[in-house]
Design an enzyme around this catalytic site. Structure first.
Site, PDB file in Angstrom:
ATOM      1  N   ARG A  15      21.605  34.824  69.397  1.00  0.00           N
ATOM      2  CA  ARG A  15      20.830  36.033  69.107  1.00  0.00           C
ATOM      3  C   ARG A  15      19.630  36.155  70.056  1.00  0.00           C
ATOM      4  NH1 ARG A  15      20.063  34.462  62.905  1.00  0.00           N
ATOM      5  NH2 ARG A  15      20.131  32.434  63.919  1.00  0.00           N
ATOM      6  N   LYS A  75      15.131  31.414  66.865  1.00  0.00           N
ATOM      7  CA  LYS A  75      15.105  30.076  66.270  1.00  0.00           C
ATOM      8  C   LYS A  75      13.822  29.342  66.637  1.00  0.00           C
ATOM      9  CE  LYS A  75      17.892  28.477  64.053  1.00  0.00           C
ATOM     10  NZ  LYS A  75      17.996  28.627  62.580  1.00  0.00           N
ATOM     11  N   TYR A  94      11.768  32.352  63.448  1.00  0.00           N
ATOM     12  CA  TYR A  94      12.059  31.385  62.384  1.00  0.00           C
ATOM     13  C   TYR A  94      11.469  30.057  62.836  1.00  0.00           C
ATOM     14  CZ  TYR A  94      15.623  34.426  60.206  1.00  0.00           C
ATOM     15  OH  TYR A  94      16.277  35.450  59.577  1.00  0.00           O
ATOM     16  N   HIS A  96      11.040  27.072  60.240  1.00  0.00           N
ATOM     17  CA  HIS A  96      11.603  25.995  59.391  1.00  0.00           C
ATOM     18  C   HIS A  96      10.896  24.669  59.653  1.00  0.00           C
ATOM     19  CE1 HIS A  96      14.745  28.681  58.090  1.00  0.00           C
ATOM     20  NE2 HIS A  96      15.087  28.936  59.338  1.00  0.00           N
ATOM     21  N   GLU A 118      10.633  33.133  57.928  1.00  0.00           N
ATOM     22  CA  GLU A 118      11.172  32.755  56.614  1.00  0.00           C
ATOM     23  C   GLU A 118      10.123  32.686  55.510  1.00  0.00           C
ATOM     24  OE1 GLU A 118      11.094  30.734  59.234  1.00  0.00           O
ATOM     25  OE2 GLU A 118      10.273  28.784  58.675  1.00  0.00           O
ATOM     26  N   SER A 134      21.601  36.648  55.178  1.00  0.00           N
ATOM     27  CA  SER A 134      22.467  36.407  54.011  1.00  0.00           C
ATOM     28  C   SER A 134      23.493  37.526  53.874  1.00  0.00           C
ATOM     29  CB  SER A 134      21.632  36.310  52.728  1.00  0.00           C
ATOM     30  OG  SER A 134      20.922  35.102  52.697  1.00  0.00           O
ATOM     31  N   ILE A 178      22.326  37.699  47.305  1.00  0.00           N
ATOM     32  CA  ILE A 178      22.607  38.521  48.494  1.00  0.00           C
ATOM     33  C   ILE A 178      23.961  38.126  49.101  1.00  0.00           C
ATOM     34  CG2 ILE A 178      21.749  39.280  50.743  1.00  0.00           C
ATOM     35  CD1 ILE A 178      19.656  39.869  48.736  1.00  0.00           C
ATOM     36  N   VAL A 179      24.171  36.829  49.318  1.00  0.00           N
ATOM     37  CA  VAL A 179      25.443  36.361  49.879  1.00  0.00           C
ATOM     38  C   VAL A 179      26.595  36.783  48.972  1.00  0.00           C
ATOM     39  CG1 VAL A 179      26.840  34.279  50.276  1.00  0.00           C
ATOM     40  CG2 VAL A 179      24.541  34.435  51.250  1.00  0.00           C
ATOM     41  N   VAL A 239      25.098  29.861  46.164  1.00  0.00           N
ATOM     42  CA  VAL A 239      23.976  29.659  45.233  1.00  0.00           C
ATOM     43  C   VAL A 239      22.717  29.298  46.006  1.00  0.00           C
ATOM     44  CG1 VAL A 239      25.522  28.763  43.429  1.00  0.00           C
ATOM     45  CG2 VAL A 239      24.206  27.171  44.798  1.00  0.00           C
ATOM     46  N   LEU A 240      21.594  29.584  45.398  1.00  0.00           N
ATOM     47  CA  LEU A 240      20.317  29.164  45.989  1.00  0.00           C
ATOM     48  C   LEU A 240      19.320  28.919  44.872  1.00  0.00           C
ATOM     49  CD1 LEU A 240      18.425  28.754  48.463  1.00  0.00           C
ATOM     50  CD2 LEU A 240      17.834  31.167  48.276  1.00  0.00           C
ATOM     51  N   ASP A 270      23.641  25.337  54.338  1.00  0.00           N
ATOM     52  CA  ASP A 270      22.344  25.129  55.013  1.00  0.00           C
ATOM     53  C   ASP A 270      21.309  24.546  54.059  1.00  0.00           C
ATOM     54  OD1 ASP A 270      22.120  27.460  53.519  1.00  0.00           O
ATOM     55  OD2 ASP A 270      20.862  28.483  54.982  1.00  0.00           O
ATOM     56  N   ARG A 279      30.546  19.342  53.975  1.00  0.00           N
ATOM     57  CA  ARG A 279      29.603  18.745  54.927  1.00  0.00           C
ATOM     58  C   ARG A 279      29.414  19.734  56.068  1.00  0.00           C
ATOM     59  NH1 ARG A 279      32.973  17.361  59.021  1.00  0.00           N
ATOM     60  NH2 ARG A 279      35.017  16.515  58.487  1.00  0.00           N
ATOM     61  N   VAL A 298      30.023  26.164  58.074  1.00  0.00           N
ATOM     62  CA  VAL A 298      29.170  26.354  59.256  1.00  0.00           C
ATOM     63  C   VAL A 298      27.758  26.738  58.810  1.00  0.00           C
ATOM     64  CG1 VAL A 298      28.844  27.757  61.326  1.00  0.00           C
ATOM     65  CG2 VAL A 298      31.125  26.927  60.732  1.00  0.00           C
ATOM     66  N   ASN A 300      25.223  27.988  60.559  1.00  0.00           N
ATOM     67  CA  ASN A 300      24.605  29.198  61.136  1.00  0.00           C
ATOM     68  C   ASN A 300      25.698  30.244  61.394  1.00  0.00           C
ATOM     69  OD1 ASN A 300      25.776  27.751  63.217  1.00  0.00           O
ATOM     70  ND2 ASN A 300      24.289  28.411  64.748  1.00  0.00           N
TER      71      ASN A 300
HETATM   72  N1  NAD Z   1      25.548  29.242  56.314  1.00  0.00           N
HETATM   73  C1  NAD Z   1      24.858  30.252  56.787  1.00  0.00           C
HETATM   74  O1  NAD Z   1      24.968  30.616  57.964  1.00  0.00           O
HETATM   75  C2  NAD Z   1      23.944  31.018  55.896  1.00  0.00           C
HETATM   76  C3  NAD Z   1      23.449  32.276  56.272  1.00  0.00           C
HETATM   77  C4  NAD Z   1      22.623  32.969  55.375  1.00  0.00           C
HETATM   78  C5  NAD Z   1      22.296  32.412  54.137  1.00  0.00           C
HETATM   79  N2  NAD Z   1      22.778  31.164  53.810  1.00  0.00           N
HETATM   80  C6  NAD Z   1      22.500  30.505  52.525  1.00  0.00           C
HETATM   81  O2  NAD Z   1      23.248  31.071  51.462  1.00  0.00           O
HETATM   82  C7  NAD Z   1      22.635  30.693  50.239  1.00  0.00           C
HETATM   83  C8  NAD Z   1      22.538  31.893  49.309  1.00  0.00           C
HETATM   84  O3  NAD Z   1      21.574  32.802  49.834  1.00  0.00           O
HETATM   85  P1  NAD Z   1      21.211  34.171  49.100  1.00  0.00           P
HETATM   86  O4  NAD Z   1      20.315  34.917  50.028  1.00  0.00           O
HETATM   87  O5  NAD Z   1      22.432  34.826  48.581  1.00  0.00           O
HETATM   88  O6  NAD Z   1      20.354  33.647  47.860  1.00  0.00           O
HETATM   89  P2  NAD Z   1      19.967  34.496  46.562  1.00  0.00           P
HETATM   90  O7  NAD Z   1      18.722  33.882  46.030  1.00  0.00           O
HETATM   91  O8  NAD Z   1      19.990  35.962  46.829  1.00  0.00           O
HETATM   92  O9  NAD Z   1      21.194  34.200  45.549  1.00  0.00           O
HETATM   93  C9  NAD Z   1      21.413  32.942  44.996  1.00  0.00           C
HETATM   94  C10 NAD Z   1      22.098  33.124  43.641  1.00  0.00           C
HETATM   95  O10 NAD Z   1      22.480  31.813  43.186  1.00  0.00           O
HETATM   96  C11 NAD Z   1      22.393  31.870  41.771  1.00  0.00           C
HETATM   97  N3  NAD Z   1      22.397  30.522  41.207  1.00  0.00           N
HETATM   98  C12 NAD Z   1      21.412  29.589  41.210  1.00  0.00           C
HETATM   99  N4  NAD Z   1      21.826  28.500  40.523  1.00  0.00           N
HETATM  100  C13 NAD Z   1      23.115  28.748  40.119  1.00  0.00           C
HETATM  101  C14 NAD Z   1      24.055  28.030  39.358  1.00  0.00           C
HETATM  102  N5  NAD Z   1      23.781  26.804  38.863  1.00  0.00           N
HETATM  103  N6  NAD Z   1      25.265  28.596  39.136  1.00  0.00           N
HETATM  104  C15 NAD Z   1      25.566  29.811  39.611  1.00  0.00           C
HETATM  105  N7  NAD Z   1      24.673  30.565  40.311  1.00  0.00           N
HETATM  106  C16 NAD Z   1      23.479  30.030  40.546  1.00  0.00           C
HETATM  107  C17 NAD Z   1      21.085  32.619  41.544  1.00  0.00           C
HETATM  108  O11 NAD Z   1      20.981  33.095  40.195  1.00  0.00           O
HETATM  109  C18 NAD Z   1      21.198  33.741  42.574  1.00  0.00           C
HETATM  110  O12 NAD Z   1      21.807  34.896  42.027  1.00  0.00           O
HETATM  111  C19 NAD Z   1      21.276  30.098  50.636  1.00  0.00           C
HETATM  112  O13 NAD Z   1      21.366  28.689  50.648  1.00  0.00           O
HETATM  113  C20 NAD Z   1      21.073  30.611  52.030  1.00  0.00           C
HETATM  114  O14 NAD Z   1      20.193  29.799  52.793  1.00  0.00           O
HETATM  115  C21 NAD Z   1      23.571  30.477  54.672  1.00  0.00           C
END
Ligand code: NAD
Length: 372
Positions: A15, A75, A94, A96, A118, A134, A178-179, A239-240, A270, A279, A298, A300
């Site tokens: 990016r 980054k 970002y 971190h 962030e 997300s 959001i995800v 989940v988050l 992440d 993993r 993955v 990112n």
């Molecule tokens: N891998 C990647 O490239 C990448 C990219 C973007 C975001 N992410 C990650 O994705 C994850 C989710 O992000 P988000 O923005 O959707 O977060 P968010 O806060 O919008 O949503 C998280 C959801 O998880 C739910 N939750 C929490 N504990 C739970 C449980 N025990 N059981 C079921 N649901 C539960 C919450 O109620 C919430 O609705 C984060 O870890 C974020 O960092 C990863």
């Protein structure tokens, strides 16, 4: 103001911090924009496009960093960029910092004002510069999952949407934030049967309304998760728990009971991942098998679609950048406490409490420093 846009150097980062559209606006407001040669290339923005809207293309990163008052990146800087830090520089990216004491120390020693995407909050208290990534990862998770369900990729050989006379795949999305919501939109659009599991019942009610009853919602508990994962063809982990490692909601034994050739996309990787067998993987080696179940983890994901990701990210970052450039960092931070919340380091002082807590350091609120 002189604004610098270096080319990202972190491994697999595709990016760029400012698009040609952004440069055009900054130029119209009277600013100078230095863009490192090829900075936008991997996001499909050529040097010529930047030049056409008034950017100065420069050959070396050092030139960008040395001449810019405000450097905009994606980054966190990597070690070879630390030499560019200097007192008075404002860095918008970002960061971190929590797990990066060396970078924190370098920013503090060189008295850089480090504003981290962030930790910026909007008036609703949400994190507006995290949301777009997300959204990208959530939508992409289904695209990736559908692809790994193909036989040649190790999957069950299933078409996500089925065809008339053949049922669609079952998609289980864990976490309806959001995800999860973005994953559900795409999965529904592709014709899959979608179940979202969340522990927040209010959120499940909202999702039921948003999707007009076209998805199934399940309260998150061991029984529901076990049953939902067992019948799923595609499991998406989203989940988050803010600030904490993701809980391992899907255990090794639950994975062992999944269908052979089913697919897991653990987007939450992440934060450590919400699937016990997940993993971290990279774009060059994204997947592996456990008990015949394909795992894609993955860390990112948005870097796979840099054009979309850069546009989505800069849509969110640019209004802040405009204000930093127009008002100057100090006035912009004084005017917007949410933006000030993004400041992690300023004038040699650590200003972000969670970073200080995780590194065992002292910290001072930015408001206190700006007031003095
Ligand atoms: N891998 C990647 O490239 C990448 C990219 C973007 C975001 N992410 C990650 O994705 C994850 C989710 O992000 P988000 O923005 O959707 O977060 P968010 O806060 O919008 O949503 C998280 C959801 O998880 C739910 N939750 C929490 N504990 C739970 C449980 N025990 N059981 C079921 N649901 C539960 C919450 O109620 C919430 O609705 C984060 O870890 C974020 O960092 C990863």
């Amino acid at each position: 103001m002189i604004i610098g846009v270096p080319k990202e150097v972190k491994d697999h980062e595709t990016r760029v911090g400012v698009t040609p559209a952004g440069v055009k606006e900054l130029k119209a407001a009277g600013h100078t924009v230095l863009v490192e040669q090829h900075a936008g290339e991997l996001s499909a923005f050529t040097d010529e496009e930047y030049q056409r809207v008034g950017a100065e293309i420069v050959g070396h990163a050092a030139h960008v960093w040395d001449h810019a008052e405000l450097v905009v990146k994606v980054k966190e800087p990597v070690e070879k960029e630390y030499v560019f830090f200097r007192p008075g520089l404002t860095l918008f990216t970002y960061l971190h910092l929590a797990p990066l004491p060396a970078l924190t120390e370098a920013l503090l020693t060189k008295k850089v004002t480090g504003i981290a995407y962030e930790t910026i909050r909007d008036t609703l208290g949400t994190l507006p510069l995290l949301t777009p990534m997300s959204e990208v990862a959530g939508r992409m998770s289904v695209q990736v999952g559908a692809s790994y369900l193909e036989k040649s990729k190790g999957g069950r050989g299933l078409l996500l949407g089925g065809v008339p006379g053949v049922p669609p795949a079952e998609v289980c999305i864990i976490g309806g934030g959001i995800v999860g919501t973005n994953a559900a939109k795409i999965a529904l659009g592709m014709g899959a049967k979608v179940t979202i599991v969340d522990r927040n019942l209010h959120r499940l009610r909202e999702l039921d309304d948003i999707f007009g009853g076209r998805i199934f919602t399940l309260a998150s508990n061991l029984h529901n998760l076990t049953e939902a994962v067992k019948v799923a063809d595609l499991v998406i982990g989203g989940v988050l728990i803010p600030g904490a490692a993701a809980p391992k909601l899907v255990t090794r034994s639950m994975v062992a009971e999944m269908k052979k050739g089913a697919v897991i996309v653990d987007v939450a990787i992440d934060q450590g991942g919400c699937i016990e067998t997940a993993r971290p993987t990279t774009h060059s080696d994204p997947s592996y098998l456990v008990d015949g179940v394909v795992h894609y983890c993955v860390t990112n994901m948005p870097a796979a679609v840099p054009n979309t990701s850069t546009l989505a990210l800069t849509n969110a970052t640019f209004p802040y950048l405009q204000r930093l450039a127009q008002m100057g960092p100090r006035e912009a931070l004084l005017a917007d406490p949410g933006l000030a919340g993004g400041v992690n380091t300023h004038a040699g002082v650590l200003t972000c409490e969670p970073v200080a807590a995780s590194q065992g350091k002292e910290w001072t609120p930015i408001a206190q420093l700006l007031a003095s």
